[in-house]
Design a protein around this motif. Sequence first.
Motif, PDB file in Angstrom:
ATOM      1  N   ARG A  80       1.495   1.138   4.218  1.00 34.00           N
ATOM      2  CA  ARG A  80       0.183   1.743   4.480  1.00 34.00           C
ATOM      3  C   ARG A  80       0.366   3.243   4.669  1.00 34.00           C
ATOM      4  NH1 ARG A  80      -1.324  -3.188   8.384  1.00 34.00           N
ATOM      5  NH2 ARG A  80      -2.199  -4.599   6.803  1.00 34.00           N
ATOM      6  N   SER A  91      -8.290   5.777  -5.969  1.00 31.01           N
ATOM      7  CA  SER A  91      -8.153   5.968  -4.523  1.00 31.01           C
ATOM      8  C   SER A  91      -9.265   6.798  -3.906  1.00 31.01           C
ATOM      9  CB  SER A  91      -6.792   6.615  -4.212  1.00 31.01           C
ATOM     10  OG  SER A  91      -6.676   7.858  -4.881  1.00 31.01           O
ATOM     11  N   LYS A 123      -8.019  -2.739  -0.861  1.00 31.87           N
ATOM     12  CA  LYS A 123      -6.612  -2.643  -0.500  1.00 31.87           C
ATOM     13  C   LYS A 123      -6.167  -3.848   0.333  1.00 31.87           C
ATOM     14  CE  LYS A 123      -4.986   1.180  -2.337  1.00 31.87           C
ATOM     15  NZ  LYS A 123      -3.810   1.189  -3.237  1.00 31.87           N
ATOM     16  N   THR A 159      -3.190   1.689   2.403  1.00 32.38           N
ATOM     17  CA  THR A 159      -3.855   2.821   3.037  1.00 32.38           C
ATOM     18  C   THR A 159      -4.143   2.567   4.511  1.00 32.38           C
ATOM     19  OG1 THR A 159      -5.889   4.163   2.986  1.00 32.38           O
ATOM     20  CG2 THR A 159      -6.087   1.899   2.275  1.00 32.38           C
TER      21      THR A 159
END
Length: 291
Positions: free
Chosen positions: A157, A73, A139, A112
């Motif tokens: 998200r 991430s 993503k 995200t």
Amino acid sequence: MKRLLITGISGFLGLHICQLSKGEWTVYGTCFSNLINSPGINTIKVDLTNFPELKQLFQDIKPDAVIHTAAQSNPNFCQIHPQETEVINVIASGNIAGLCADYGIPCVFTSTDLVFNGLNPPYRETDPVSPISYYGEQKVRAENIMLTRYPRTAICRMPLMFGQATPTATSFIQPFIDILQAGGELKLFVDEFRTPVSGTTAAKGLLLALDKIQGYLHLGGKERISRYEFGRLLVDVLQLPKAGLNSCRQTEVKMAAPRPSDVSLDSSKAFALGYNPPSLPEELEVLRGRL
């Protein structure tokens, strides 16, 4: 109790979900490089990018639900290592959705706010995606692949998240606290805005999504705030030295991954379902009591 499989429990969010859910579920959590030993959590070392291992995991556990948080991430790392991170961020995510489809069980995926370019906030679930970093692109591809393979997937998200460090992970505020307590200088953006929540609040939203959501859900907080204003709030609530806190703009800091200026989320849909993030001062007061 039903069996909940949580991927990536060595990450900041993953362990928060474990701690919150273990009273209601029999929790199984996956790790790869950093092993977790925590009461009430069945930890399994597995390489999620190895499909035979992943398939065997499902066969062994026979989960009743899955929350998939495992990912690389760090946007800067993804920007520099796109092929390496594609395997965990996209391919493994699609395989997990496919296995959840085979078992006919709820699947929640943590995406995200960086799927948006920051030009038209606040963002609702129906707004078109427009990522400007490779991480954001990954993503988006993961979202699409998972929903194609298993339309019952809940795509959550996530906003910027903060909270108490876990044994193997920190949130973005731990370096802030360390720098200020050491008397160093901390420069934070005045022109980057998010809708942050604590890891505990985010975990509550994901568990809510298990029961109520198929498709997209935004789990942002109720307050839009700049990085710098968040830093000022952090200093005030945690009573940190404030002399080292200074403002700057995104253009003053060179980073590998482009950064959108405002990816504030409109989370009205989640609020209507019962998702109720406390105010940021309330969240930080809770954190202060744990430090």
